[in-house]
Write an enzyme that holds these catalytic residues in place. Structure first.
Site: not given
Ligand code: PEP
Ligand code: MG
Length: 687
Positions: A308, A447, A545, A568-569, A616
């Site tokens: 933590h 966003r 995404e 990320n997505d 991002c």
């Molecule tokens: C992503 O999906 O890359 C993104 C920046 O959004 P989040 O991580 O908040 O889903």
């Molecule tokens: Mg995302």
């Protein structure tokens, strides 16, 4: 979760039992166990829990430490037994909690894994484990847990019990104050870490044995408490799972805080000046109470990267390295040290060559503006924007200390995690304006609410479905609530009248969704009477995404002002690998050539229509990805504030032509590992 009803016991309130499968990545550790305990507060029932798979237990269902030390791992079954007046309701509520994954979706994320590890550590560096990213050069500061010089008069058993009770009460008050401060600085999700500490403090598994021991003459309150906390910490340390084992630090802290209180010490660990805090170990409450004006970094002899403490340090933007060994406790106060939270190293008195290789520290870094393309040289020089991802107000300090060109992603949902009702238009406007005020003129890309799956919002509950990642989340969710989306967009537009703002919509799959979202903005602009005079610089963009949107980027490009690729997505959906599941998250790697090819397509579509395109997702902060993404044609990278300066410096080491060659090779490789290896070789050649 699988539930099987079993027999019920006779008389004195029959027992009811359920077998419940635990599907949490880290098992039934302290945080979900804490939610289990909190849930039971509303019911009059006796609850026992056994680790059905290993036979450990039974544990008292109202004791966080007893539950967490059952050592329940992912995939194991627990047998929950309940009886009493509200037994039935309690069992239903427990099953529902398990079905919701113990509400772990709203938990603080683990600190990101180091991106620079593997690029090589400086010579003579002490190697530990990276816990929170960023690096700093500053004087070593030993923790001074202020001695009181007071000796306490030892009383009889009754008096000792009073001393212990008072100390526990005082520590609870202090923890509550720290929790409230963290809630407003870093959000409710991180404050929950302090709530867990309060539950540990109040747990019968500690207080029971401690007060019982005081029945014996001659036992001091300090000794009773130290024995009780030491016993529970030892149970954690004996667990087979390293993540669960690391929670012993939280118990140690509770032991330390109460004992310090009995000795009259009330203050958090103090530093004698700004610098890198060197400690044996540090608990979450101590970390949360640190003076952020003084602490530039944290180096601990013990501890683990998933503690933590590490999570809080990361949230507060303090670089941290843990597990450096007891040798660091001999470092003389004031000695300069280089702490590298990415490589996980501490260098004592770094030589000039090490410092020169590393470049200026973030705090001392000049405000590097992006390199403007010079006339006749536009192809070779980079005009890369490096901006910051922001989720909460406290991160603005780190942003201001960096050379960030902009805020590339404001995750609005993170500002409202503690809300159970939709924040009003005014409340939203105030939250966005607070961030924009601190942005000191930088453009802010806001966003719209990206709720659902990994970011559940209490005021926007999602139906329970088998595949929440593929469900009504992101823009799909807000489009389903037209009034809510209109108020949200209206609040963003109001800040856009005062600050340079871009609006960006998450999780777009179809052109139809994009158009509906854009129309909401247009009708809110009309409603504000701004049709003739839109806020200067207002842009409306789409996050890429979902693979469908990436593949069809050419159709979107004429209609959007910009693209921002959420890797990320995107990686999760391209690789069919849940980003939140530790068994598959490594596969959701944005440097896989399949993802890189799609990024390249989006860049091509953007370029053909003169549109700006950024990345991002987390990969934007990975130094090995920088030349690859630049080579694919991205115009901007948005990264954690502490990484901005490093990524900028890195981008200055190569030119666009070299990066293009690298990217062309990368997309034809067979795996993310091969891409990393190639990028590593590329970067070594750019020194
Ligand atoms: C992503 O999906 O890359 C993104 C920046 O959004 P989040 O991580 O908040 O889903
Ligand atoms: Mg995302």
């Amino acid at each position: 979760m699988a539930a099987v009803t079993r027999s019920s016991a006779p008389d004195a309130g029959p027992w009811q039992e359920r077998l419940i499968r635990i599907d949490l990545p880290e098992g039934l550790h302290a945080r979900p166990a804490g939610r289990f305990v909190s849930l039971l507060a509303a019911f009059e029932a006796t609850v026992e829990v056994r680790n059905h798979t290993t036979g450990a237990g039974p544990a008292n269902g109202r004791s966080l430490t007893s539950l967490a030390t059952l050592g329940v791992l992912r995939g194991q079954m627990v047998l929950v037994r309940v009886r009493g007046r509200d037994g039935n309701e309690a069992l239903v509520a427990i099953e529902a909690l398990a079905a919701r994954g113990f509400d772990e979706g709203a938990s603080p994320p683990l600190p990101p894994t180091p991106a620079l590890a593997g690029l090589g550590s400086p010579r003579d560096a002490i190697v530990g484990q990276p816990a929170a990213r960023g690096s700093v050069v500053a004087p070593a500061r030993r923790v001074h847990r202020r001695p009181t010089g007071r000796t306490r008069e030892i009383g009889g058993p009754g008096q000792e019990a009073v001393v212990l009770r008072r100390a526990i009460d005082a520590v609870r008050d202090e923890l509550r104050r720290t929790r409230d401060a963290i809630a407003s600085q870093a959000g409710a999700v991180h404050a929950e870490i302090l709530s867990t500490q309060i539950m540990i403090l109040d747990d019968d598994a500690l207080a029971g044995p401690a007060f019982a021991a005081l029945g014996d003459d001659g036992v001091t309150a300090e000794a009773a408490w130290a024995t009780a906390t030491g016993g529970v910490a030892a149970r954690y340390r004996a667990l087979p799972d390293p993540y669960q084992r690391a929670r012993a630090t939280d118990i140690d802290e509770i032991g330390r805080l109460v004992i310090a209180r009995m000795a009259g010490a009330a203050d958090p660990p103090a530093l004698w000046g700004p610098g890198v805090l060197i400690a044996d170990d540090l608990g979450p409450a101590e970390t949360a109470a640190l003076d952020l004006n003084l602490v530039r970094g944290i180096a601990t002899a013990g501890g683990g990267p998933t503690s933590h403490t590490a999570i809080l340090a990361s949230a507060l933007g303090i670089p941290a390295v843990v597990g450096l060994g007891p040798g660091i406790l001999t470092i003389v106060e004031g000695t300069p040290v280089l702490l590298d939270g990415d490589a996980g190293t501490l260098t004592i008195d770094p030589d000039p060559a090490t410092l020169a290789a590393r470049g200026p520290t973030p705090s001392a870094a000049p405000h590097i503006r992006p390199v403007e393309p010079a006339a006749g040289d536009s192809e070779r020089r980079l005009a890369l924007e490096v901006s910051a991802n922001i989720s909460m107000l406290i991160e603005m300090r780190a942003l201001q200390a960096s050379s960030a060109d902009a805020i590339g992603l404001l995750r609005t949902e993170m500002l409202f995690l503690d809300r159970t009702t939709m924040p009003t238009r005014d409340e939203q406007h105030a939250a966005f304006a607070a961030i924009c005020d601190e942005a000191e003129g930088r453009r802010v890309t806001i966003r719209t609410l990206d709720s659902g799956f990994d970011k559940p919002l209490a005021f926007l509950p999602e139906p329970v479905t088998a595949n929440p990642a593929l469900g009504v989340r992101g823009l799909r969710r807000t489009l389903a609530e037209p009034g809510l989306l209109a108020a949200h967009v209206g609040a963003i537009l109001r800040v856009a009248a005062e600050h340079p703002v871009r609006i960006m919509f998450p999780m777009i799959s179809t052109l139809g969704e994009w158009r509906r979202a854009r129309d909401v903005v247009e009708s809110e602009i009309d409603a504000l009477g701004w049709s003739e005079r839109r806020p200067h610089g207002l842009q409306i963009g789409a996050m890429i995404e979902v693979p469908a949107a990436a593949i069809c980027a050419e159709l979107f490009a004429p209609e959007v002002d910009f693209f921002s690729i959420g890797t990320n997505d995107l990686a999760q959906y391209v690789m069919a690998a849940d980003r939140t599941n530790s068994a598959t998250s490594a596969l959701a790697d944005a440097l896989h050539p399949a993802v890189l090819r799609l990024i390249g397509e989006v860049c091509g579509a953007a370029d053909a229509h003169g549109r700006w395109v950024g990345v991002c997702g987390e990969v934007a902060g990975d130094p090995l990805a920088t030349p690859v993404l630049v080579g694919l044609g991205v115009n901007g990278l948005s990264v954690a504030p502490v990484l901005v300066d490093d990524i900028k410096r890195l981008a200055e080491r190569f030119d666009v032509d070299e990066a293009r060659t690298l990217a062309a090779e990368a997309v034809s490789l067979g795996s993310a590992d091969e891409v990393r290896e190639r990028a590593r070789t590329f970067l070594k050649g750019t020194h």
